[in-house]
Design an enzyme around this catalytic site. Structure first.
Site, short mmCIF file in Angstrom:
data_model
loop_
_atom_site.label_atom_id
_atom_site.label_comp_id
_atom_site.label_asym_id
_atom_site.label_seq_id
_atom_site.Cartn_x
_atom_site.Cartn_y
_atom_site.Cartn_z
N ALA A 209 -20.24 0.05 -11.68
CA ALA A 209 -19.50 -1.17 -11.33
C ALA A 209 -20.30 -2.43 -11.68
O ALA A 209 -20.61 -3.25 -10.81
CB ALA A 209 -19.11 -1.17 -9.85
N LYS B 167 -27.83 -4.76 -8.54
CA LYS B 167 -27.57 -6.11 -9.04
C LYS B 167 -27.00 -6.99 -7.93
O LYS B 167 -26.41 -6.51 -6.97
CB LYS B 167 -26.62 -6.06 -10.23
CG LYS B 167 -27.30 -5.62 -11.52
CD LYS B 167 -26.53 -6.07 -12.73
CE LYS B 167 -27.32 -5.76 -14.00
NZ LYS B 167 -26.59 -6.15 -15.22
N GLY C 40 -18.10 2.74 -16.51
CA GLY C 40 -18.22 1.79 -15.41
C GLY C 40 -18.63 2.41 -14.10
O GLY C 40 -18.31 1.90 -13.03
N TYR D 121 -17.53 -2.27 -31.94
CA TYR D 121 -18.86 -2.65 -31.49
C TYR D 121 -19.71 -3.15 -32.65
O TYR D 121 -19.88 -2.46 -33.67
CB TYR D 121 -19.57 -1.46 -30.83
CG TYR D 121 -18.83 -0.84 -29.67
CD1 TYR D 121 -17.86 -1.54 -28.96
CD2 TYR D 121 -19.11 0.46 -29.27
CE1 TYR D 121 -17.18 -0.97 -27.90
CE2 TYR D 121 -18.44 1.05 -28.20
CZ TYR D 121 -17.47 0.33 -27.52
OH TYR D 121 -16.81 0.91 -26.47
N GLY E 175 -23.28 -2.71 -12.33
CA GLY E 175 -24.59 -2.72 -11.69
C GLY E 175 -24.56 -3.05 -10.21
O GLY E 175 -25.60 -3.00 -9.53
N LEU E 176 -23.38 -3.37 -9.67
CA LEU E 176 -23.28 -3.78 -8.26
C LEU E 176 -23.65 -2.66 -7.30
O LEU E 176 -24.08 -2.91 -6.18
CB LEU E 176 -21.86 -4.26 -7.96
CG LEU E 176 -21.39 -5.51 -8.72
CD1 LEU E 176 -19.92 -5.76 -8.47
CD2 LEU E 176 -22.23 -6.72 -8.30
N LEU E 177 -23.49 -1.42 -7.73
CA LEU E 177 -23.81 -0.28 -6.87
C LEU E 177 -25.27 0.15 -6.98
O LEU E 177 -25.72 0.99 -6.20
CB LEU E 177 -22.90 0.91 -7.22
CG LEU E 177 -21.42 0.74 -6.92
CD1 LEU E 177 -20.62 1.89 -7.51
CD2 LEU E 177 -21.18 0.62 -5.42
#
Length: 299
Positions: A201, A208, A198, A51, A203-205
C-alpha cells in the site's frame, strides 16, 4: 521459494514476482539485481512496454538472453506513448496488440512471451476483438498465455465470461481488500491466477509516513500499520513479511509482484518467500484492525 501454477496456463511462477517497473536506468546495476533474484529462486519477472518507453523491456530481455528457459517473462500492452513524450493514450484494438507484440518480442530478445497482459481496460473496449488478438497470438506461438491487469470488477467479470484468461493482475493489500468482495472468489472458481500488486500500500504498511489511502482516513491507516507491526513483533517476523504474507494467504493469489530496486529490497523479498504462511490467529488480528473496503465504482 515456493512455486505455483498460474491459473490454467501450466506456467510455474515463483510466489514472489519481480516487478521490473522499479528498476533504474543503469543497465549493469539492473543486470546484477535481476541475476541475483534468479539465483535466489525468483523466476517470474513482470514488465510492460509502457515502462521507460520500452527501455524496461530492453533491460530485462538483454539481461536474460542466455537464461530464457529459466525465467517466466510477463509484459503488458494497450498503452501507446505520444510522439512528443507528453504521456500515453489507451489503444485497445486488435491491430495495435498485433503490432505491439512484435516490438515487445524484439526488445525482450525472445521468440515468445510467457504471459501477455492487457494493461488496463474498460467496458467500452472492443473486448471480443481484443480476445481474438490474444487467441491468435497463442495459436501462432508468440505468447504462451494471456491475462489482464485491471482493478475494475465489471471488466474482470466480462473477461472471465468471454476469454480463456490465465491471470488477472490487481491491487490487493490489507489496506485494499476490495478484491475480496467478489473478484478473488470468482477468479479462483474459474482457475484464473491472481497476480497481486501494491501489497505494501505505497509503503504505508511497512514504515512510510502515514496519510489517507483510498477511502481510509489517516487514523485507520495508522491502525492497519500498527496491526502489521504487532503481528510482526509478536511472531519474530518483519513488517514486509506480514504485509506480503497477508496477500499470499488467499488461495486465489498465485504471486505477489513486488517492486524491487535494491539488493536490500531483494533480500527482504527472498526472506519473506522462505517465511511460513500467516496463522489463522495472525490473519484474524490483521483483518480485525480495520473494516474491509469495497468497490465504489466499476461494480
Amino acid at each position: 521459494m515456493r512455486y505455483k501454477t498460474l491459473g490454467n496456463s501450466g506456467l510455474q511462477v515463483s510466489e514472489i514476482g519481480f516487478g521490473c517497473m522499479s528498476l533504474g536506468t543503469d543497465y549493469a546495476t539492473n543486470r546484477t539485481l535481476l541475476y541475483s533474484a534468479l539465483d535466489q529462486g525468483i523466476t517470474f519477472f513482470d514488465t510492460a512496454d509502457l515502462y521507460q518507453r520500452g527501455a524496461n523491456e530492453t533491460t530485462v530481455g538483454k539481461a536474460f538472453k542466455g537464461h530464457r528457459k529459466d525465467v517466466v517473462l510477463a509484459t503488458k500492452v494497450g498503452n501507446v506513448w505520444r510522439p512528443d513524450g507528453s504521456g500515453w493514450d489507451w489503444a485497445p484494438t486488435k491491430a495495435y496488440v498485433l503490432q505491439a507484440v512484435e516490438e515487445s518480442l524484439k526488445r525482450l530478445e525472445t521468440e515468445y512471451i510467457d504471459l501477455y497482459q492487457l494493461h488496463g481496460g474498460t467496458l467500452d473496449d472492443p473486448l471480443d476483438e481484443l480476445i481474438e488478438a490474444f487467441e491468435l497470438l497463442k495459436q501462432q506461438g508468440r505468447i504462451r498465455a494471456y491475462g489482464i491487469s485491471s482493478i475494475r470488477p465489471n471488466v474482470v467479470r466480462e473477461y472471465v465470461e468471454r476469454a480463456n484468461l490465465a491471470s488477472v493482475m490487481m491491487q490487493y493489500s490489507l489496506l485494499d481488500r476490495r478484491p475480496e468482495e467478489s473478484c478473488l472468489s470468482l477468479l479462483q472458481e474459474h482457475q484464473i491466477g491472481v497476480l497481486a500488486r501494491g501489497s505494501f500500500a505505497q509503503g504505508l504498511l511497512v514504515g512510510k509516513a502515514s496519510k489517507e489511502y483510498l477511502s481510509y482516513p489517516k487514523e485507520v491507516v495508522d491502525s492497519a500499520a500498527a496491526a502489521v507491526r504487532r503481528v510482526a513483533q509478536a511472531n519474530a517476523r518483519t513488517a514486509v513479511e506480514v504485509a506480503a504474507r497477508f496477500v499470499l494467504h488467499h488461495p486465489a493469489v498465485s504471486s505477489a509482484i513486488l517492486g524491487i530496486r535494491t539488493e536490500e529490497q531483494l533480500a527482504e523479498a527472498v526472506a519473506l518467500a522462505e517465511a511460513p504462511p500467516l496463522t489463522a490467529q495472525e490473519m484474524q488480528l490483521l483483518q480485525q484492525a480495520l473494516p474491509p473496503n469495497t468497490y465504489e465504482q466499476h461494480r
